[in-house]
Design a protein around this motif. Structure first.
Motif, PDB file in Angstrom:
ATOM      1  N   VAL A  40      11.897  64.366  46.772  1.00 52.40           N
ATOM      2  CA  VAL A  40      12.585  63.342  47.555  1.00 52.40           C
ATOM      3  C   VAL A  40      12.258  61.945  47.028  1.00 52.40           C
ATOM      4  N   ALA A  41      10.997  61.701  46.702  1.00 55.01           N
ATOM      5  CA  ALA A  41      10.616  60.378  46.197  1.00 55.01           C
ATOM      6  C   ALA A  41      11.366  60.044  44.915  1.00 55.01           C
ATOM      7  N   GLU A  42      11.484  61.006  44.017  1.00 51.86           N
ATOM      8  CA  GLU A  42      12.198  60.783  42.761  1.00 51.86           C
ATOM      9  C   GLU A  42      13.670  60.488  43.033  1.00 51.86           C
ATOM     10  N   MET A  78      11.707  50.283  43.298  1.00 55.22           N
ATOM     11  CA  MET A  78      11.320  50.063  44.699  1.00 55.22           C
ATOM     12  C   MET A  78      10.751  51.357  45.277  1.00 55.22           C
ATOM     13  N   LYS A  79       9.583  51.265  45.861  1.00 57.50           N
ATOM     14  CA  LYS A  79       8.958  52.454  46.427  1.00 57.50           C
ATOM     15  C   LYS A  79       9.597  52.820  47.767  1.00 57.50           C
ATOM     16  N   PRO A  80       9.897  54.100  47.987  1.00 61.94           N
ATOM     17  CA  PRO A  80      10.502  54.509  49.262  1.00 61.94           C
ATOM     18  C   PRO A  80       9.489  54.481  50.406  1.00 61.94           C
ATOM     19  N   THR A  81      10.029  54.503  51.605  1.00 61.53           N
ATOM     20  CA  THR A  81       9.238  54.518  52.845  1.00 61.53           C
ATOM     21  C   THR A  81       9.293  55.928  53.437  1.00 61.53           C
ATOM     22  N   ARG A  90      14.081  56.960  44.471  1.00 63.08           N
ATOM     23  CA  ARG A  90      13.815  55.905  43.475  1.00 63.08           C
ATOM     24  C   ARG A  90      14.953  55.761  42.468  1.00 63.08           C
ATOM     25  N   THR A  91      15.651  56.846  42.159  1.00 64.99           N
ATOM     26  CA  THR A  91      16.566  56.833  41.017  1.00 64.99           C
ATOM     27  C   THR A  91      18.048  56.868  41.393  1.00 64.99           C
TER      28      THR A  91
END
Length: 299
Positions: free
Chosen positions: A132-134, A1-4, A137-138
């Protein structure tokens, strides 16, 4: 799921003297937000939420819709004085909304995924967005959030005092305390101090500070609403009281409802608090373009 990605852009810019969120800093008129959007897209974020005052709606659509169309979805969330107020406080008198924690709460209905929060007028760099995105996501734990920490010496303005969330971090890189300090500056003798307590208190150069780049799981919204309602009831007659994101995180930790993993970024942060900061930001952006980290024309 991609973060916002939530972008805090409702501030008045009182010290800057204008709407700094929409001021031009790049060689083709790019705002600082443009560079954050560019980094967010290439780091794998799936949606943008601009948190703004309703009076800025048309400006934001005009400036950012052509740039984002076909690249990433975006929505507008509005932060107003009466947004999310508890029952009985309607009509409270304030000149501006309730601060960054309140702003984040105003994006609740637009945000169904893990999300990051940033300031509109701060330049964070690609590394911070990738980190932060990684994490979002994980890391699947509902009660573990994150913060990009910066070294205090890299976050000061030469043109006046600044506000920073001063952090204490344990040996496992988890936040144990964050305190908002609002009058930090470097003195002529080189020492960095804050003045909140009256007499100046010295801070170490490498002190970890928050520049408001947070990563949260959606579970935070319900707790934030409870905290904000209690805060608003207690401070309804204090027109300048602000409900900051660090207060949200501090309360979560104190109540055993959340933890915060800190990733330290040693890069130079830059942003605009005062009009005199603009030239320094322009020089820094041009240097990054010359290094090949950004194209001269982003869009």
């Amino acid at each position: 799921m991609k973060p916002t990605l939530l972008i805090l852009a409702a501030g008045m810019g009182s010290r800057y003297g204008g709407i700094k969120q929409l001021d031009n800093f790049g060689p083709n008129g790019e705002t600082i937000i443009d560079y954050s959007l560019y980094d967010a897209i290439r780091s794998g974020f799936g949606k943008i939420v601009f948190i703004i005052r309703e009076e800025l709606k048309e400006d934001f659509i005009r400036i950012f819709d052509p740039k984002l169309k076909g690249k990433i979805d975006y929505e507008l969330a509005f932060q107003e004085v009466d947004s999310y107020l508890p029952e009985g406080l309607e009509g409270v008198k304030r000149e501006k909304p309730w601060g960054t924690g309140h702003a984040m709460l105003c994006a609740w209905k637009h945000t169904q995924t893990p999300f990051a929060v940033i300031n509109a007028d701060d330049f964070y760099g690609e590394e911070a967005f990738q980190t932060v995105a990684e994490f979002l996501r994980t890391d699947t734990r509902d009660d573990v959030h994150t913060l990009i920490g910066y070294q205090l010496k890299n976050t000061l303005s030469e043109n006046g005092t600044v506000s920073r969330g001063v952090c204490t971090v344990d040996d496992h890189h988890f936040l144990t305390d964050v305190v908002e300090r609002t009058k930090i500056e470097r003195l002529e003798d080189g020492k960095i101090v804050f003045h909140d307590l009256g007499e100046p208190v010295v801070l170490e150069e490498n002190t970890t500070v928050s520049m408001n780049f947070w990563g949260f799981k959606p579970s935070v919204f319900q707790e934030t609403e409870k905290m904000f309602h209690a805060y608003a009831k207690e401070h309804f007659d204090a027109p300048k009281a602000e409900f900051y994101i660090p207060k949200v995180m501090s309360n979560l930790m104190a109540e055993g409802k959340g933890k915060c993993k800190v990733f330290t970024n040693t890069s130079d942060w830059f942003g605009v608090t005062y009009p005199e900061d603009k030239q320094k930001v322009q020089v820094a952006i041009n240097a990054l373009i010359e290094q090949g980290k950004y194209p001269e024309k982003l869009w």
